[in-house]
Design a protein around this motif. Structure first.
Motif, PDB file in Angstrom:
ATOM      1  N   ASP A   1       0.987  -1.166   0.002  1.00 56.25           N
ATOM      2  CA  ASP A   1      -0.037  -0.201   0.086  1.00 56.25           C
ATOM      3  C   ASP A   1       0.917   1.153  -0.303  1.00 56.25           C
ATOM      4  N   ASN A   2       1.981   0.964   0.018  1.00 62.38           N
ATOM      5  CA  ASN A   2       2.631   2.333   0.083  1.00 62.38           C
ATOM      6  C   ASN A   2       3.490   2.564  -1.508  1.00 62.38           C
ATOM      7  N   GLY A   3       3.120   1.773  -2.365  1.00 66.12           N
ATOM      8  CA  GLY A   3       3.628   1.875  -4.013  1.00 66.12           C
ATOM      9  C   GLY A   3       4.380   1.374  -4.483  1.00 66.12           C
ATOM     10  N   ARG A   4       5.221   0.473  -3.257  1.00 67.45           N
ATOM     11  CA  ARG A   4       6.239   0.464  -3.570  1.00 67.45           C
ATOM     12  C   ARG A   4       5.984  -1.544  -3.381  1.00 67.45           C
ATOM     13  N   ILE A   5       7.228  -2.355  -4.593  1.00 68.54           N
ATOM     14  CA  ILE A   5       7.172  -3.706  -4.665  1.00 68.54           C
ATOM     15  C   ILE A   5       7.515  -4.555  -3.726  1.00 68.54           C
ATOM     16  N   GLU A   6       7.150  -5.191  -3.439  1.00 69.66           N
ATOM     17  CA  GLU A   6       7.104  -6.434  -1.433  1.00 69.66           C
ATOM     18  C   GLU A   6       7.664  -7.568  -2.170  1.00 69.66           C
ATOM     19  N   GLN A   7       7.739  -8.005  -3.187  1.00 68.72           N
ATOM     20  CA  GLN A   7       8.329  -9.040  -3.800  1.00 68.72           C
ATOM     21  C   GLN A   7       7.901  -9.600  -5.232  1.00 68.72           C
ATOM     22  N   VAL A   8       9.625 -10.655  -5.308  1.00 68.31           N
ATOM     23  CA  VAL A   8       9.131 -11.167  -7.351  1.00 68.31           C
ATOM     24  C   VAL A   8       9.601 -12.287  -7.074  1.00 68.31           C
TER      25      VAL A   8
ATOM     26  N   GLU B   1      -2.136  14.816  -5.090  1.00 69.31           N
ATOM     27  CA  GLU B   1      -3.495  14.779  -5.640  1.00 69.31           C
ATOM     28  C   GLU B   1      -4.384  14.152  -7.074  1.00 69.31           C
ATOM     29  N   ILE B   2      -3.456  14.161  -7.723  1.00 67.64           N
ATOM     30  CA  ILE B   2      -3.666  12.711  -9.097  1.00 67.64           C
ATOM     31  C   ILE B   2      -3.063  12.257  -9.129  1.00 67.64           C
ATOM     32  N   VAL B   3      -2.642  10.535  -9.877  1.00 65.50           N
ATOM     33  CA  VAL B   3      -1.652   9.880 -10.489  1.00 65.50           C
ATOM     34  C   VAL B   3      -0.944  10.396 -11.502  1.00 65.50           C
ATOM     35  N   GLY B   4      -0.403  10.698 -11.526  1.00 69.52           N
ATOM     36  CA  GLY B   4       0.282  10.320 -12.815  1.00 69.52           C
ATOM     37  C   GLY B   4       2.119  10.201 -13.364  1.00 69.52           C
ATOM     38  N   PRO B   5       2.688  10.428 -14.143  1.00 69.79           N
ATOM     39  CA  PRO B   5       3.862   9.958 -14.510  1.00 69.79           C
ATOM     40  C   PRO B   5       4.417  10.389 -12.929  1.00 69.79           C
ATOM     41  N   ARG B   6       5.961   9.638 -12.785  1.00 67.97           N
ATOM     42  CA  ARG B   6       7.283  10.997 -12.134  1.00 67.97           C
ATOM     43  C   ARG B   6       7.751  11.378 -13.055  1.00 67.97           C
ATOM     44  N   MET B   7       8.189  13.390 -12.840  1.00 66.80           N
ATOM     45  CA  MET B   7       8.588  14.035 -13.362  1.00 66.80           C
ATOM     46  C   MET B   7       9.631  14.986 -12.649  1.00 66.80           C
ATOM     47  N   LEU B   8      10.722  14.748 -13.944  1.00 65.52           N
ATOM     48  CA  LEU B   8      11.407  15.852 -13.779  1.00 65.52           C
ATOM     49  C   LEU B   8      11.195  17.476 -14.474  1.00 65.52           C
ATOM     50  N   ALA B   9      11.165  18.018 -14.467  1.00 64.92           N
ATOM     51  CA  ALA B   9      10.208  19.073 -14.989  1.00 64.92           C
ATOM     52  C   ALA B   9      11.986  21.175 -14.991  1.00 64.92           C
TER      53      ALA B   9
ATOM     54  N   ALA C   1       1.095   2.957 -12.030  1.00 62.76           N
ATOM     55  CA  ALA C   1       2.085   4.233 -12.236  1.00 62.76           C
ATOM     56  C   ALA C   1       2.019   4.020 -10.615  1.00 62.76           C
ATOM     57  N   GLN C   2       3.623   4.151  -9.585  1.00 62.68           N
ATOM     58  CA  GLN C   2       3.804   4.477  -8.562  1.00 62.68           C
ATOM     59  C   GLN C   2       2.653   3.642  -8.018  1.00 62.68           C
ATOM     60  N   GLY C   3       2.868   2.612  -7.619  1.00 62.09           N
ATOM     61  CA  GLY C   3       1.395   1.949  -7.291  1.00 62.09           C
ATOM     62  C   GLY C   3      -0.121   1.987  -7.801  1.00 62.09           C
ATOM     63  N   HIS C   4       0.149   3.087  -8.517  1.00 61.20           N
ATOM     64  CA  HIS C   4      -1.968   3.108  -9.062  1.00 61.20           C
ATOM     65  C   HIS C   4      -2.024   2.675 -10.128  1.00 61.20           C
ATOM     66  N   PRO C   5      -2.795   1.288  -9.945  1.00 61.70           N
ATOM     67  CA  PRO C   5      -3.200   0.955 -11.267  1.00 61.70           C
ATOM     68  C   PRO C   5      -4.042   1.776 -11.942  1.00 61.70           C
ATOM     69  N   ILE C   6      -3.850   2.107 -13.798  1.00 61.73           N
ATOM     70  CA  ILE C   6      -4.975   2.632 -14.538  1.00 61.73           C
ATOM     71  C   ILE C   6      -5.537   1.943 -15.426  1.00 61.73           C
ATOM     72  N   TRP C   7      -6.629   1.113 -14.823  1.00 58.97           N
ATOM     73  CA  TRP C   7      -7.643   0.044 -15.253  1.00 58.97           C
ATOM     74  C   TRP C   7      -7.559   1.204 -17.380  1.00 58.97           C
ATOM     75  N   HIS C   8      -7.366  -0.132 -18.416  1.00 56.12           N
ATOM     76  CA  HIS C   8      -7.931   0.546 -19.284  1.00 56.12           C
ATOM     77  C   HIS C   8      -7.279   2.499 -20.045  1.00 56.12           C
ATOM     78  N   PRO C   9      -6.307   1.864 -19.946  1.00 58.84           N
ATOM     79  CA  PRO C   9      -5.367   3.046 -20.317  1.00 58.84           C
ATOM     80  C   PRO C   9      -5.615   3.714 -21.776  1.00 58.84           C
ATOM     81  N   ASP C  10      -6.097   2.785 -22.616  1.00 60.58           N
ATOM     82  CA  ASP C  10      -5.725   2.612 -24.001  1.00 60.58           C
ATOM     83  C   ASP C  10      -7.395   3.581 -24.902  1.00 60.58           C
ATOM     84  N   ARG C  11      -8.381   3.295 -23.615  1.00 61.61           N
ATOM     85  CA  ARG C  11      -9.627   3.927 -23.776  1.00 61.61           C
ATOM     86  C   ARG C  11      -9.214   5.951 -23.845  1.00 61.61           C
TER      87      ARG C  11
END
Length: 451
Positions: free
Chosen positions: A38-45, A151-159, A423-433
């Motif tokens: 729930d912290n958005g990190r991979i715990e096990q592979v 506040e919003i789900v998005g990619p990690r950004m360098l601006a 993205a950072q643990g947040h699933p974006i369902w049906h992204p292509d739609r």
């Protein structure tokens, strides 16, 4: 007034997936499970047969699907969608008109909305980390901060904020701060950093898209001293510096000044190859090449009546693009770090087209699919200095993942329509739609590059 609600991550597991690791060897692992906390990190592979799903975790059955690291795009603009740029707007006068609008009370909200739309399109197309390189103002910084605040789900950004250019130089005045000398160059760098940027871009040479004279594209515009002032100021804050450079001399000056990434590139010589591999003035002692084939090749390969570029721009492109392609091959053979950036927003480079850059690196740059995928994930993460956070599917890394219908090492076009983006643990369902695509542009690019 209530605080803006933060996005919430529910723990989950992706089970029974074929795992394309994105490593340099092209390792593929069958029937694997990835557990995300729930912290958005991979715990096990680990293999699915020996991996019980923890209680309370959602289980996603990925049987028959491929999972890989999210794509990283290290050269993005957010102010446009990739349709051909009107040559009249690429002139200094045209850029001044656009700049006046963009910084007006009506223009600022438009630019901010366009930036958000571009970033979300990048995300939904599979890009989970990106770097902007030339913004109208600080709209990308504000958007990055909203994402980081949850506040919003998005990619990690360098601006980057606005790039740094000489008077009437490449990108000026629409997306540039003007640097007539080294003192102004340092002051503008510090101004960008004060506004919160975590990347800097220099216009070291002229460019194709706003060239008004033969030979302007690639002609050196900024001195070594000016660029050294920028690099020193940025590096003091741990910020990496990119340089638009489209000639051998322009690349030389930028590397001597200490830039960390060369955007576009040119024909290399022995001195330049050594400077890429061992650059004492760069932040980490080396520099990387970002070739941006997506923005370069269609200018030559598409009919001029479709691209809309002028005769002068076409002639400039012929010289510059040939040098870029040769430089890419040389960099690849010399073992220089080569990353993936599309120059999104430029003519024929839609925000959703990152996968095409990998394809062009294979078809025109001498890369294998394994090398291209590695460049777009682990190598790009190293270039941006985020390799401890993302770029691989490893315990402790952030869950930046793509779920695909097939193996991209067999067919890179599998990347065009991801079934799930994380993205950072947040699933974006049906992204292509929810991606607005340009069928005429896609058909043209498919025809040009044999799809």
């Amino acid at each position: 007034m209530s605080a803006t609600p933060r996005t919430v991550i529910e723990p989950f597991a992706i089970a029974h997936a074929t795992l394309v690791t994105g490593d340099a060897a092209g390792t593929v692992l069958d029937d694997m499970t990835i557990i995300v906390g729930d912290n958005g990190r991979i715990e096990q592979v680990s293999p699915s047969l020996s991996t019980p799903i923890p209680s309370g975790y959602h289980m996603l059955d990925a049987t028959g699907k491929t999972v890989m690291p999210g794509l990283i795009n290290v050269h993005v603009h957010l102010f446009s969608d990739g349709k051909p740029i009107n040559p009249k707007l690429a002139t200094p006068a045209g850029q001044r008109r656009m700049a006046a609008f963009a910084h007006s009370p009506f223009g600022r909200p438009y630019i901010a909305a366009k930036a958000k739309s571009s970033v979300i399109t990048q995300l939904r197309s599979g890009v989970t980390t990106l770097r902007t390189l030339g913004d109208v103002g600080y709209e990308a910084v504000a958007l990055r901060d909203r994402i980081d605040a949850g506040e919003i789900v998005g990619p990690r950004m360098l601006a980057s904020g606005p790039l740094l250019a000489i008077p009437e130089g490449h990108g000026a005045p629409l997306i540039a701060l003007i640097c007539p000398d080294a003192d102004a160059a340092r002051a503008n760098t510090l101004e960008n950093i004060a506004h919160g940027v975590n990347a800097i871009k220099i216009a070291a040479t002229g460019g194709v898209t706003d060239a008004q004279e033969l030979g302007e594209a690639g002609s050196p515009q900024m001195t070594v001293d000016q660029m050294r002032a920028i690099c020193d100021a940025a590096h003091e804050s741990g910020v990496i510096v990119a340089a638009h450079a489209q000639s051998t001399e322009g690349v030389r000056r930028a590397l001597l000044a200490g830039v960390d990434t060369i955007e576009h590139g040119a024909v290399l010589d022995a001195e330049l190859i050594e400077l890429f591999l061992n650059n004492p003035n760069a932040l980490r002692g080396w520099s990387a090449l970002i070739p941006t084939m997506s923005a370069a090749l269609p200018l030559l390969d598409a009919d001029q009546s479709v691209s809309g570029i002028t005769d002068i721009q076409l002639e400039n492109a012929r010289t510059v693009v040939a040098g870029m392609v040769q430089g890419l091959h040389q960099a690849h053979e010399a073992g220089i770090r080569v990353g993936v950036g599309t120059d999104a927003a430029m003519t024929f480079v839609p925000q959703y087209g990152t996968w095409r850059e990998l394809d062009l690196m294979v078809k025109r740059g001498g890369f294998s699919p394994v090398e291209a995928l590695h460049a777009a994930t682990a190598v790009n993460a190293e270039i941006l200095g985020v390799e401890d956070v993302t770029g691989s599917i490893t315990s402790g890394r952030t869950a930046d993942l793509l779920v695909l219908d097939g193996n991209p090492l067999v067919d890179l076009r599998m990347l065009e329509h991801p079934e799930l983006v994380v993205a950072q643990g947040h699933p974006i369902w049906h992204p292509d739609r929810n991606i607005k695509r340009f069928d005429d542009m896609d058909t043209l690019l498919d025809r040009l590059y044999a799809f």
